[in-house]
Scaffold this motif. Structure first.
Motif, PDB file in Angstrom:
ATOM      1  N   ILE A   1       6.923   5.870  -9.828  1.00 43.27           N
ATOM      2  CA  ILE A   1       6.999   4.428 -10.028  1.00 43.27           C
ATOM      3  C   ILE A   1       6.354   3.771  -8.820  1.00 43.27           C
ATOM      4  O   ILE A   1       6.769   3.998  -7.691  1.00 43.27           O
ATOM      5  CB  ILE A   1       8.459   3.955 -10.165  1.00 43.27           C
ATOM      6  CG1 ILE A   1       9.200   4.784 -11.209  1.00 43.27           C
ATOM      7  CG2 ILE A   1       8.505   2.479 -10.523  1.00 43.27           C
ATOM      8  CD1 ILE A   1      10.700   4.579 -11.200  1.00 43.27           C
ATOM      9  N   VAL A   2       5.321   2.955  -9.057  1.00 43.93           N
ATOM     10  CA  VAL A   2       4.589   2.299  -7.968  1.00 43.93           C
ATOM     11  C   VAL A   2       4.585   0.787  -8.180  1.00 43.93           C
ATOM     12  O   VAL A   2       4.541   0.322  -9.318  1.00 43.93           O
ATOM     13  CB  VAL A   2       3.134   2.812  -7.862  1.00 43.93           C
ATOM     14  CG1 VAL A   2       3.103   4.255  -7.439  1.00 43.93           C
ATOM     15  CG2 VAL A   2       2.390   2.628  -9.151  1.00 43.93           C
TER      16      VAL A   2
ATOM     17  N   GLU B   1       5.936  -6.494  -9.816  1.00 41.65           N
ATOM     18  CA  GLU B   1       5.478  -5.818 -11.018  1.00 41.65           C
ATOM     19  C   GLU B   1       5.359  -4.345 -10.681  1.00 41.65           C
ATOM     20  O   GLU B   1       4.561  -3.972  -9.824  1.00 41.65           O
ATOM     21  CB  GLU B   1       4.130  -6.402 -11.438  1.00 41.65           C
ATOM     22  CG  GLU B   1       3.655  -5.948 -12.787  1.00 41.65           C
ATOM     23  CD  GLU B   1       2.370  -6.643 -13.192  1.00 41.65           C
ATOM     24  OE1 GLU B   1       1.344  -6.428 -12.506  1.00 41.65           O
ATOM     25  OE2 GLU B   1       2.401  -7.400 -14.164  1.00 41.65           O
ATOM     26  N   ILE B   2       6.181  -3.523 -11.332  1.00 42.00           N
ATOM     27  CA  ILE B   2       6.156  -2.086 -11.057  1.00 42.00           C
ATOM     28  C   ILE B   2       5.612  -1.363 -12.278  1.00 42.00           C
ATOM     29  O   ILE B   2       5.678  -1.871 -13.395  1.00 42.00           O
ATOM     30  CB  ILE B   2       7.547  -1.538 -10.671  1.00 42.00           C
ATOM     31  CG1 ILE B   2       8.560  -1.762 -11.782  1.00 42.00           C
ATOM     32  CG2 ILE B   2       8.021  -2.144  -9.375  1.00 42.00           C
ATOM     33  CD1 ILE B   2       9.893  -1.115 -11.550  1.00 42.00           C
ATOM     34  N   ALA B   3       5.069  -0.185 -12.051  1.00 44.88           N
ATOM     35  CA  ALA B   3       4.470   0.570 -13.142  1.00 44.88           C
ATOM     36  C   ALA B   3       4.932   2.015 -13.118  1.00 44.88           C
ATOM     37  O   ALA B   3       5.079   2.611 -12.054  1.00 44.88           O
ATOM     38  CB  ALA B   3       2.960   0.520 -13.031  1.00 44.88           C
ATOM     39  N   LEU B   4       5.166   2.533 -14.295  1.00 48.29           N
ATOM     40  CA  LEU B   4       5.383   3.959 -14.464  1.00 48.29           C
ATOM     41  C   LEU B   4       3.998   4.581 -14.488  1.00 48.29           C
ATOM     42  O   LEU B   4       3.157   4.206 -15.312  1.00 48.29           O
ATOM     43  CB  LEU B   4       6.122   4.237 -15.770  1.00 48.29           C
ATOM     44  CG  LEU B   4       6.417   5.687 -16.079  1.00 48.29           C
ATOM     45  CD1 LEU B   4       7.379   6.262 -15.046  1.00 48.29           C
ATOM     46  CD2 LEU B   4       6.981   5.836 -17.467  1.00 48.29           C
ATOM     47  N   ALA B   5       3.719   5.466 -13.551  1.00 45.20           N
ATOM     48  CA  ALA B   5       2.362   5.966 -13.379  1.00 45.20           C
ATOM     49  C   ALA B   5       2.342   7.484 -13.271  1.00 45.20           C
ATOM     50  O   ALA B   5       3.330   8.112 -12.885  1.00 45.20           O
ATOM     51  CB  ALA B   5       1.753   5.358 -12.125  1.00 45.20           C
TER      52      ALA B   5
ATOM     53  N   LEU C   1      13.078   4.431 -16.967  1.00 43.22           N
ATOM     54  CA  LEU C   1      12.259   4.846 -15.829  1.00 43.22           C
ATOM     55  C   LEU C   1      12.757   6.161 -15.246  1.00 43.22           C
ATOM     56  O   LEU C   1      11.971   7.038 -14.897  1.00 43.22           O
ATOM     57  CB  LEU C   1      12.260   3.764 -14.748  1.00 43.22           C
ATOM     58  CG  LEU C   1      11.390   2.542 -15.005  1.00 43.22           C
ATOM     59  CD1 LEU C   1      11.662   1.482 -13.950  1.00 43.22           C
ATOM     60  CD2 LEU C   1       9.934   2.919 -15.011  1.00 43.22           C
ATOM     61  N   GLN C   2      14.072   6.289 -15.140  1.00 44.27           N
ATOM     62  CA  GLN C   2      14.642   7.502 -14.555  1.00 44.27           C
ATOM     63  C   GLN C   2      14.324   8.730 -15.416  1.00 44.27           C
ATOM     64  O   GLN C   2      13.957   9.784 -14.884  1.00 44.27           O
ATOM     65  CB  GLN C   2      16.149   7.351 -14.390  1.00 44.27           C
ATOM     66  CG  GLN C   2      16.788   8.470 -13.612  1.00 44.27           C
ATOM     67  CD  GLN C   2      18.242   8.159 -13.292  1.00 44.27           C
ATOM     68  OE1 GLN C   2      18.875   7.362 -13.958  1.00 44.27           O
ATOM     69  NE2 GLN C   2      18.753   8.804 -12.262  1.00 44.27           N
ATOM     70  N   SER C   3      14.420   8.601 -16.724  1.00 46.90           N
ATOM     71  CA  SER C   3      14.133   9.750 -17.586  1.00 46.90           C
ATOM     72  C   SER C   3      12.648  10.119 -17.528  1.00 46.90           C
ATOM     73  O   SER C   3      12.292  11.289 -17.558  1.00 46.90           O
ATOM     74  CB  SER C   3      14.553   9.463 -19.026  1.00 46.90           C
ATOM     75  OG  SER C   3      13.754   8.443 -19.580  1.00 46.90           O
ATOM     76  N   LYS C   4      11.769   9.114 -17.444  1.00 46.46           N
ATOM     77  CA  LYS C   4      10.334   9.390 -17.387  1.00 46.46           C
ATOM     78  C   LYS C   4       9.920  10.007 -16.051  1.00 46.46           C
ATOM     79  O   LYS C   4       9.007  10.830 -16.000  1.00 46.46           O
ATOM     80  CB  LYS C   4       9.524   8.113 -17.619  1.00 46.46           C
ATOM     81  CG  LYS C   4       9.530   7.668 -19.046  1.00 46.46           C
ATOM     82  CD  LYS C   4       8.672   8.563 -19.876  1.00 46.46           C
ATOM     83  CE  LYS C   4       8.395   7.946 -21.224  1.00 46.46           C
ATOM     84  NZ  LYS C   4       7.468   8.729 -22.013  1.00 46.46           N
ATOM     85  N   THR C   5      10.572   9.607 -14.949  1.00 46.27           N
ATOM     86  CA  THR C   5      10.185  10.151 -13.650  1.00 46.27           C
ATOM     87  C   THR C   5      10.664  11.587 -13.467  1.00 46.27           C
ATOM     88  O   THR C   5      10.220  12.256 -12.544  1.00 46.27           O
ATOM     89  CB  THR C   5      10.707   9.290 -12.487  1.00 46.27           C
ATOM     90  OG1 THR C   5      12.115   9.130 -12.616  1.00 46.27           O
ATOM     91  CG2 THR C   5      10.023   7.948 -12.453  1.00 46.27           C
TER      92      THR C   5
ATOM     93  N   VAL D   1       0.810  -1.217   0.000  1.00 48.74           N
ATOM     94  CA  VAL D   1       0.000   0.000   0.000  1.00 48.74           C
ATOM     95  C   VAL D   1       0.846   1.272   0.000  1.00 48.74           C
ATOM     96  O   VAL D   1       0.599   2.184  -0.784  1.00 48.74           O
ATOM     97  CB  VAL D   1      -0.976  -0.009   1.197  1.00 48.74           C
ATOM     98  CG1 VAL D   1      -1.710   1.304   1.301  1.00 48.74           C
ATOM     99  CG2 VAL D   1      -1.955  -1.151   1.054  1.00 48.74           C
ATOM    100  N   ASP D   2       1.845   1.367   0.841  1.00 45.78           N
ATOM    101  CA  ASP D   2       2.647   2.594   0.923  1.00 45.78           C
ATOM    102  C   ASP D   2       3.920   2.506   0.089  1.00 45.78           C
ATOM    103  O   ASP D   2       4.816   3.333   0.239  1.00 45.78           O
ATOM    104  CB  ASP D   2       3.022   2.881   2.378  1.00 45.78           C
ATOM    105  CG  ASP D   2       1.792   3.164   3.224  1.00 45.78           C
ATOM    106  OD1 ASP D   2       0.823   3.696   2.678  1.00 45.78           O
ATOM    107  OD2 ASP D   2       1.813   2.843   4.435  1.00 45.78           O
ATOM    108  N   GLY D   3       4.036   1.513  -0.762  1.00 43.14           N
ATOM    109  CA  GLY D   3       5.268   1.274  -1.501  1.00 43.14           C
ATOM    110  C   GLY D   3       5.478   2.224  -2.664  1.00 43.14           C
ATOM    111  O   GLY D   3       4.536   2.717  -3.272  1.00 43.14           O
TER     112      GLY D   3
END
Length: 157
Positions: free
Chosen positions: A107-108, A122-126, A96-100, A48-50
């Protein structure tokens, strides 16, 4: 002959899909200690808090995920909310770093599972949703549910 891949779900973050627009999904391995693996095999974890972060050395880390202490563990038990290293390819981490760096992206973690005996996340760019976006999503879901219900009752007649 290819073997079947067995996926055993440990925890999922259903709130993430409510709070964020999911743009891209990645699978990453986790660097865990022995007691963490045993606690996960018992089916105990909370996402939840990740969130995920990328440090200045180009390493991805999973933070805020709660894996409780193993009940039969001794002094070798782990800290429940420690940072855990994600095992990903260099080009995925750089993407991921460039998108964040863009405004509103994060990233969640979406789910934590075992795939052929190895712990994966499973992580997502959100991108974060505004309050009105959340209401709109709920309204659309409710409308489709009502439409499905109307179709099924119409067929029964």
């Amino acid at each position: 002959m290819a073997q079947e891949q067995v996926r055993k779900l440990v925890a999922s973050n259903r709130k993430a899909r409510h709070d964020y627009f999911i743009e891209d999904v990645f699978e990453a391995g986790l660097m865990l200690t022995g007691t963490e693996v045993k606690a996960l095999r018992a089916g105990r974890a909370s996402l939840v808090d990740g969130f995920c972060s990328i440090d200045n050395r180009g390493e991805a880390w999973l933070e805020g995920v709660h894996i409780p202490e193993y009940s039969q563990g001794t002094w070798t038990n782990h800290a429940p909310r420690r940072k855990r290293k994600l095992l990903m390819h260099r080009h995925e981490i750089e993407r991921l770093q460039s998108k964040t760096q863009e405004k509103g992206h994060t990233i969640v973690p979406l789910s934590l599972y075992f795939l052929d005996g190895r712990a994966k996340v499973e992580i997502a760019l959100a991108r974060g949703k505004k309050e009105y976006d959340k209401r709109q999503t709920l309204r659309e879901k409710q409308d489709t549910r009502e439409a499905q219900r109307a179709i099924s009752t119409h067929r029964d007649r």
